[in-house]
Design an enzyme around this catalytic site. Structure first.
Site, mmCIF file in Angstrom:
data_model
loop_
_atom_site.group_PDB
_atom_site.id
_atom_site.type_symbol
_atom_site.label_atom_id
_atom_site.label_comp_id
_atom_site.label_asym_id
_atom_site.label_seq_id
_atom_site.Cartn_x
_atom_site.Cartn_y
_atom_site.Cartn_z
ATOM 1 N N ARG A 1 26.219 6.612 3.789
ATOM 2 C CA ARG A 1 27.326 5.958 3.117
ATOM 3 C C ARG A 1 27.219 6.173 1.608
ATOM 4 O O ARG A 1 26.136 6.211 1.048
ATOM 5 C CB ARG A 1 27.336 4.450 3.415
ATOM 6 N N TYR B 1 30.705 11.634 7.548
ATOM 7 C CA TYR B 1 29.512 10.956 8.048
ATOM 8 C C TYR B 1 29.698 9.467 8.334
ATOM 9 O O TYR B 1 30.230 8.731 7.492
ATOM 10 C CB TYR B 1 28.360 11.103 7.040
ATOM 11 N N CYS C 1 17.066 -2.114 8.281
ATOM 12 C CA CYS C 1 16.057 -3.170 8.174
ATOM 13 C C CYS C 1 15.798 -3.882 9.498
ATOM 14 O O CYS C 1 15.239 -4.979 9.507
ATOM 15 C CB CYS C 1 16.457 -4.167 7.105
HETATM 16 N N1 LIG Z 1 7.423 -2.679 10.204
HETATM 17 C C1 LIG Z 1 8.505 -2.895 10.917
HETATM 18 N N2 LIG Z 1 9.495 -1.960 10.894
HETATM 19 C C2 LIG Z 1 10.606 -2.205 11.613
HETATM 20 C C3 LIG Z 1 10.756 -3.386 12.406
HETATM 21 N N3 LIG Z 1 11.977 -3.336 12.997
HETATM 22 C C4 LIG Z 1 12.563 -2.181 12.585
HETATM 23 N N4 LIG Z 1 11.740 -1.484 11.762
HETATM 24 C C5 LIG Z 1 12.011 -0.160 11.156
HETATM 25 O O1 LIG Z 1 13.162 -0.251 10.338
HETATM 26 C C6 LIG Z 1 13.965 0.926 10.426
HETATM 27 C C7 LIG Z 1 15.375 0.585 10.699
HETATM 28 O O2 LIG Z 1 15.490 -0.208 11.844
HETATM 29 P P1 LIG Z 1 16.900 -0.408 12.589
HETATM 30 O O3 LIG Z 1 16.674 -1.410 13.686
HETATM 31 O O4 LIG Z 1 17.460 0.882 12.974
HETATM 32 O O5 LIG Z 1 17.774 -1.023 11.398
HETATM 33 P P2 LIG Z 1 19.307 -1.494 11.361
HETATM 34 O O6 LIG Z 1 19.308 -2.794 10.635
HETATM 35 O O7 LIG Z 1 19.888 -1.466 12.714
HETATM 36 O O8 LIG Z 1 19.963 -0.381 10.446
HETATM 37 P P3 LIG Z 1 21.540 0.098 10.319
HETATM 38 O O9 LIG Z 1 21.924 0.656 11.631
HETATM 39 O O10 LIG Z 1 21.511 1.072 9.214
HETATM 40 O O11 LIG Z 1 22.390 -1.095 9.920
HETATM 41 C C8 LIG Z 1 13.330 1.793 11.515
HETATM 42 O O12 LIG Z 1 12.630 2.839 10.914
HETATM 43 C C9 LIG Z 1 12.410 0.854 12.224
HETATM 44 O O13 LIG Z 1 11.315 1.538 12.754
HETATM 45 C C10 LIG Z 1 9.677 -4.336 12.428
HETATM 46 O O14 LIG Z 1 9.723 -5.370 13.098
HETATM 47 N N5 LIG Z 1 8.589 -4.038 11.663
HETATM 48 O O1 LIG Z 2 27.534 2.915 8.250
HETATM 49 C C1 LIG Z 2 26.696 3.827 8.462
HETATM 50 O O2 LIG Z 2 26.802 4.987 8.063
HETATM 51 C C2 LIG Z 2 25.522 3.517 9.288
HETATM 52 C C3 LIG Z 2 25.180 2.128 9.315
HETATM 53 O O3 LIG Z 2 25.267 1.482 10.350
HETATM 54 C C4 LIG Z 2 24.762 1.527 8.036
HETATM 55 O O4 LIG Z 2 24.564 2.240 7.070
HETATM 56 O O5 LIG Z 2 24.641 0.300 7.988
#
Ligand SMILES: Nc1nc2c(ncn2[C@@H]2O[C@H](COP(=O)(O)OP(=O)(O)OP(=O)(O)O)[C@@H](O)[C@H]2O)c(=O)[nH]1
Ligand SMILES: O=C([O-])CC(=O)C(=O)O
Ligand SMILES: [Mn+2]
Length: 611
Positions: free
Chosen positions: A83, A223, A276
C-alpha cells in the site's frame, strides 16, 4: 470518436446484463473516458475463471503451479509491492473532515487531475466490471459495490476476496440498489502493436476516496489494498465514514470464536496494525488442552448493535489476503492447510523448481534452489530474501479447516471482548484489561506499533496507529475517537470488555519475552475467564494484568519470573510514553475529545507522575 461509434459501446448498450440506470451510465462514462478495447461483465463462473487464468498465464502475469490445485503465482513490478500511504487521499469537501492523519485534496481538483490520468488509460485493454457485495448479500442492508478495472489479476483476486459476479449484479438490478463506485486502472495503456509487460502499472499513483459521494478512484497500482478496492478502500475508509453517520463501527479487526473445555463459546474481535498478527490469531491452533478456536474473519469487522444491545460483528470479506513470510506449519498450520485446498493466488513469494511456492518461515528446511520474487536464481547463500517481506497468499476463506459455522451469518456474532495490540519491543505488557469503555478507547486511540513492510516506507519505527486504523480512518481522527466514545454511551448498550495485548515485547537480549502464535491461546484463556470473573488480575497504573499464577503456563518452558517480566509496567517507560501521547493528542488537535485528555491525566496520576 465517442465510444458510441465503436465496439465497446455497442456491446455495452446491446448486451449489458443489467438495466440499472446509474450503473449503465457510470460504465458508459468510464468507458468513454478510458477507451478500452472491450468491456467484460464479470460473472464469477468457472468458464470465465479458466479464460482469465489462461490469458494471464499467456501474458506472463501468472505462473500455473503444478503442486497446488488451481493455483497461481504472480510477481509484481518491484516498485508495486505494498500500500502507498503517501499517495492515499481522503477527498472530503471540507479539508477539516479529512483531519490531520489523512492526505487531502479538494474533490474537484482530484477529479480533474485523475481524469487526465484516466483519459485513454485502458486503451488496448479490456475493461472489467465487477459487481460485488461486502458482507452478506442477504444482510438487512447489503453493502454493494462495483469495481471497474483494467487488470484481470485484480478480477481474479476480487473473486476470491469478495462475493462477486452475476448473483450480485442480479440483486443490484432487481432492487435498483445503490452501490459504491470503485474505479481502478493500472494506468498502462497499450498503443497499437505494443506488447504488454507481465505487471503493468504506472509510477504515478493515486488512491483517492470521496467520502461524501462514497466513491473510490485508484490509479497506477495493481497491488493488494491499492487495487482490490472492496478491501481497505471500501470496507474501512468509506465504510468508517458510513458507520459514523449510522452509529456503527467499521474496523481493522479479526473475528474469532473461542470455546472452552466446558463447551461455552465467546466471540472476540482484535485490531492489530498491518503485519502484526491478525491472520495468525484468527487462525490460531490453541496449545492448551480442551480449548477450540475457529475463525470468522482475519482483517475487517463491521460491528452493529443488535436488538439486545450487544455489538454484532460480520466479516465483510470472502477470502484471506495473508502475509506469506512467517506463515508455516509451526506458526500457522491452519493457513498452510487452507492453501493446500487450492484456488490460490500467490504474489511476490518465491517459486520452487518443481512448480510450488516457498517463502521464509514456511518450512524448517530451506530449499537449495529457488526463483526469487524478482525472477532471479536464489540459493540459501543469497543475501536477499527469496520472498518479498509483504508477499501474500490470497485464498478463499472457506478453504480454512477452522472456519466457524457462524462465519456466513448475515447478522454476525455477538462480540464479548475487543483486543487492541501492536508491535512494541518495550513498554506494553503482554496483556492488560482496561478499566472500562472510555479507558479502552484511550488505549485504542494511543495504540502504538513499529512500522512493517505492509506499507512502503521505513520499517521498525514506532508510530501511533489508533485502533490499528491510522491508514484507514476515512475522516477526522478526533471525530473518530468521539464516535467510539459515543458508541459506549448508547442507551442499553451491552459493551464488550476491551483488552490490550503485545506479543512482541523483548528482553534485554532482544529476545521475544513471549513465544506467541499458538501459545497466545493462553492469553485468550485469561481474557475469556476475566469476562466471567473466573480468574485473577492485579491492578497496575495502566490497567489489570494477570495475577501471579493466573496465566496458564502449564507445559510451557517459561518461569513465573518471565511471565512477571512480560506483564510488567515500567514507570520510566510510561513516563516517556505519556509525553509521546501528549504530542500525539496535540497533533490530532481541536477535535481530540476532552475525555481522552482526562484519561491521560488519570493515567499520569495513577503512575504517580507530574507534568
Ligand atoms: N513473534 C511473533 N510474531 C508473530 C505473532 N503473530 C504473528 N507474527 C508475525 O507477524 C507477521 C504478520 O502476521 P499476520 O498475522 O500476517 O499479520 P496481519 O495483522 O494479518 O497483517 P495484514 O494482513 O497486513 O493486516 C508474520 O510474519 C508473523 O509471523 C506472534 O504471536 N509472535
Ligand atoms: O491492504 C493490503 O495491501 C494488505 C493488507 O491487508 C494490509 O496492508 O493491511
Ligand atoms: Mn492479515
Amino acid at each position: 470518436m465517442t465510444l458510441l461509434d465503436h465496439g465497446p459501446a455497442e456491446d455495452l448498450l446491446n448486451n449489458a446484463p443489467t438495466d440499472h440506470a446509474k450503473l449503465l451510465s457510470w460504465v458508459t462514462e468510464v468507458a468513454e473516458l478510458t477507451t478500452p478495447d472491450s468491456i467484460h461483465w464479470v460473472t464469477g463462473d468457472d468458464n470465465e475463471r479458466t479464460q482469465l487464468t489462461d490469458e494471464l498465464v499467456n501474458a506472463g502475469t501468472l505462473v500455473r503451479l503444478t503442486k497446488k490445485r488451481d493455483s497461481f503465482y504472480a510477481a509484481s513490478d518491484p516498485d508495486d509491492v505494498a500500500r502507498v500511504e503517501n499517495r492515499t487521499y481522503i477527498c472530503s469537501v471540507d479539508e477539516k473532515d479529512a483531519g490531520p492523519t489523512n492526505n487531502w485534496m479538494a474533490p474537484a481538483k482530484m477529479k480533474a487531475t485523475m481524469s487526465e490520468l484516466f483519459r485513454g488509460s485502458m486503451t488496448g485493454r479490456t475493461m472489467y466490471v465487477i459487481p460485488f457485495v461486502m458482507g452478506h448479500i442477504d444482510a438487512a442492508q447489503p453493502m454493494f459495490g462495483v469495481e471497474i478495472t483494467d487488470s484481470p489479476y485484480v478480477v481474479l483476486s476480487m473473486l476470491v476476496m469478495a462475493r462477486s459476479g452475476t448473483s450480485v449484479l442480479k440483486a443490484i438490478t432487481a432492487t435498483g440498489a445503490d452501490f459504491v463506485e470503485c474505479l481502478h486502472s493500472v494506468g498502462a495503456p497499450l498503443q497499437d502493436g505494443e506488447t504488454d509487460v507481465a505487471w503493468p502499472c504506472n509510477t504515478t499513483k493515486y488512491i483517492s476516496h470521496f467520502p461524501e459521494e462514497r466513491s473510490i478512484w485508484s490509479f497506477g497500482s495493481g497491488y493488494g489494498g491499492n487495487a482490490l478496492l472492496g478491501k481497505k478502500c471500501y470496507s474501512l475508509r468509506i465504510a468508517s465514514a458510513i458507520a459514523r453517520d449510522e452509529g456503527w463501527l467499521a474496523e481493522h479487526m479479526l473475528i474469532l470464536k473461542l470455546t472452552n473445555p466446558a463447551g461455552e463459546s465467546k466471540f472476540i474481535a482484535a485490531a492489530f496494525p498491518s503485519a502484526c498478527g491478525k491472520t495468525n490469531l484468527a487462525m490460531i491452533e490453541p496449545t492448551i488442552p480442551g480449548w477450540k478456536a475457529e475463525m470468522l474473519g482475519d482483517d475487517i469487522a463491521w460491528m452493529r448493535f443488535g436488538p439486545d444491545g450487544q455489538l454484532y460483528a460480520v466479516n465483510p470479506e470472502f477470502g484471506l489476503f495473508g502475509v506469506a513470510p512467517g506463515t508455516g506449519w509451526s506458526t500457522n498450520p491452519n493457513a498452510m492447510r487452507a492453501i493446500e485446498v487450492g484456488g490460490n493466488v500467490f504474489t511476490n513469494v518465491a517459486l520452487t523448481d518443481d512448480g510450488d511456492v516457498w517463502w521464509e518461515g514456511m518450512t524448517d528446511e530451506t530449499p537449495s534452489h529457488l526463483t526469487d520474487w524478482k525472477g532471479n536464481d536464489w540459493t540459501p547463500e543469497s543475501e536477499t530474501p527469496a520472498a518479498h517481506p509483504n508477499s501474500r497468499f490470497c485464498t478463499p476463506i472457506e478453504n480454512a479447516p477452522i472456519v466457524a459455522p457462524e462465519w456466513n451469518n448475515p447478522n454476525g456474532v455477538p462480540i464479548s471482548a475487543i483486543l487492541f495490540g501492536g508491535r512494541r519491543k518495550t513498554t506494553m505488557p503482554l496483556v492488560t484489561e482496561t478499566l472500562g469503555w472510555a479507558h479502552g478507547v484511550f488505549m485504542g486511540a494511543t495504540l502504538s506499533s513499529e512500522t512493517t513492510a505492509a506499507a512502503t516506507g521505513q520499517v521498525g519505527v514506532v508510530r501511533r496507529d489508533p485502533m490499528a486504523m491510522l491508514p484507514f480512518i476515512g475522516y477526522d481522527a478526533g471525530n473518530y475517537f468521539q464516535h467510539w466514545l459515543d458508541v459506549g454511551q448508547r442507551d442499553g448498550a451491552k459493551l464488550p470488555k476491551i483488552f490490550y495485548v503485545n506479543w512482541f515485547r523483548r528482553d534485554e537480549n532482544n529476545k521475544f519475552l513471549w513465544p506467541g502464535f499458538g501459545e497466545n491461546s493462553r492469553v485468550l484463556k485469561w481474557i475469556v475467564e476475566r469476562l466471567d470473573n473466573a480468574t485473577d488480575a492485579v491492578e497496575t497504573p495502566i490497567g489489570l494484568v494477570p495475577a501471579d499464577g493466573a496465566l496458564d503456563i502449564d507445559g510451557l518452558d517459561m518461569s513465573e519470573e518471565q511471565v512477571r517480566k512480560a506483564v510488567a509496567v515500567d514507570v520510566e517507560e510510561w513516563n516517556a510514553e505519556l509525553d509521546d501521547i501528549a504530542n500525539w493528542f496535540d497533533y490530532i488537535g481541536d477535535t481530540l475529545p476532552q475525555e481522552l485528555w482526562e484519561q491521560r491525566d488519570q493515567l499520569r496520576n495513577r503512575l504517580g507522575l507530574t507534568g
